[in-house]
Design a protein around this motif. Structure first.
Motif, PDB file in Angstrom:
ATOM      1  N   GLU A 125      21.529  10.543 -34.907  1.00 15.65           N
ATOM      2  CA  GLU A 125      21.964  11.255 -33.861  1.00 15.65           C
ATOM      3  C   GLU A 125      20.863  11.356 -32.502  1.00 15.65           C
ATOM      4  OE1 GLU A 125      24.312  12.190 -37.187  1.00 15.65           O
ATOM      5  OE2 GLU A 125      22.104  12.558 -36.676  1.00 15.65           O
ATOM      6  N   GLN A 126      19.566  11.578 -33.066  1.00 13.21           N
ATOM      7  CA  GLN A 126      18.553  11.725 -32.036  1.00 13.21           C
ATOM      8  C   GLN A 126      18.304  10.217 -31.571  1.00 13.21           C
ATOM      9  OE1 GLN A 126      15.537  13.209 -34.770  1.00 13.21           O
ATOM     10  NE2 GLN A 126      15.772  15.161 -33.777  1.00 13.21           N
ATOM     11  N   ASN A 129      20.211   9.003 -28.652  1.00 11.28           N
ATOM     12  CA  ASN A 129      20.132   9.815 -27.253  1.00 11.28           C
ATOM     13  C   ASN A 129      18.741   9.171 -26.543  1.00 11.28           C
ATOM     14  OD1 ASN A 129      22.498  11.460 -27.201  1.00 11.28           O
ATOM     15  ND2 ASN A 129      21.474  12.962 -28.890  1.00 11.28           N
TER      16      ASN A 129
END
Length: 271
Positions: A125-126, A129
């Protein structure tokens, strides 16, 4: 009340199925002995709807989810269920982890710069981003760590996020999900051998395959004489590479067939 990871899984399964039979395992025996659940008949335990309802209540009372999480428990979550067995049934420390670094330009995660030296480990998820113009997939972790040694790479003035392809610890399937989920163009930096070219060719949105200038590459390959990198892989990859009509694949493939030797990525790092 705390339960072992096996007991939790057993109770969640009983809730999901409602009733039925289970083997007379140590878990079913323990639940029968300590909580009066099930009827032991021969080598099996028979569980009723009442047992299922009791299993549900036991989980609710212990603040444990009735359904197992699809991604497994992290150790902090497991410790809340059973502080004495916080590692049992949990995710490995590097689960859902991706190694990245900035190869060129500026890439940031929520306003914070991503590492430019060594590498940084992010969750899927990081990583999704991180703001970057291009993803550079690097086959070997050692080459990712010292990517700045490669003076021959032209980054075209772009913000390039380098990503380790993965291994048994930093899993390749997690990296593959990251690459698939991103929309950024992809560059590839792999070993100069049939497998390296073949894996590069399979990457989605592939825009470039990074290799040193042909003269320097050919000279280094001849000097290193890594015949096995070609001979051991050509049978597996020849058909796929020959059928690929993209110039960025065909040109290095033609050079490989001419040289009949490969070159490990680490030896390209110092050209």
């Amino acid at each position: 009340m705390s339960y072992t990871s096996h007991e939790i899984a057993f109770l969640q399964d009983l809730v999901a199925k409602g009733s039925g039979q289970k083997a007379a395992s140590s878990t079913s025996r323990s639940l029968g002995q300590h909580y009066g659940m099930g009827q032991h008949i021969g080598s099996r335990f028979t569980f009723t709807e009442a047992d299922s309802a009791r299993a549900r209540q036991m989980l609710v009372n212990a603040s444990i989810p009735i359904e197992p999480p699809s991604t497994g428990l992290r150790r902090a979550e497991a410790a809340r269920n059973n502080p004495a067995r916080e590692k049992a049934g949990t995710l490995a420390p590097h689960e859902n982890s991706i190694a990245v670094k900035v190869a060129h330009g500026h890439c940031d995660l929520d306003g914070h710069p991503v590492a430019t030296q060594g590498y940084q480990v992010l969750t899927l998820e990081q990583a999704l981003n991180v703001r970057a113009d291009v993803l550079l997939v690097v086959e070997n972790l050692e080459s990712l760590r010292f990517l700045e040694r490669n003076r021959w790479i032209d980054y075209e003035g772009k913000a390039v996020l380098a990503v380790f392809r993965g291994d048994r610890t930093l899993r390749t399937d997690v990296v593959a999900r990251f690459i698939e989920s991103s929309s950024a163009p992809v560059w590839a930096y792999f070993d100069f051998d049939p497998a390296g070219l073949g894996m590069s060719a399979k990457l989605p949105r592939l825009q470039r395959i990074l290799l040193p200038p042909e003269a320097a590459l050919a000279s280094a390959a001849r000097n290193a004489n890594q015949v096995h990198l070609y001979a051991d892989q050509v049978g597996q990859w020849s058909r796929a590479l020959t059928s690929d009509k993209r110039p960025m694949v065909l040109r290095p493939w033609a050079l490989l067939r001419q040289l009949r030797v490969g070159l490990a990525q680490e030896l390209m790092d110092i050209l």
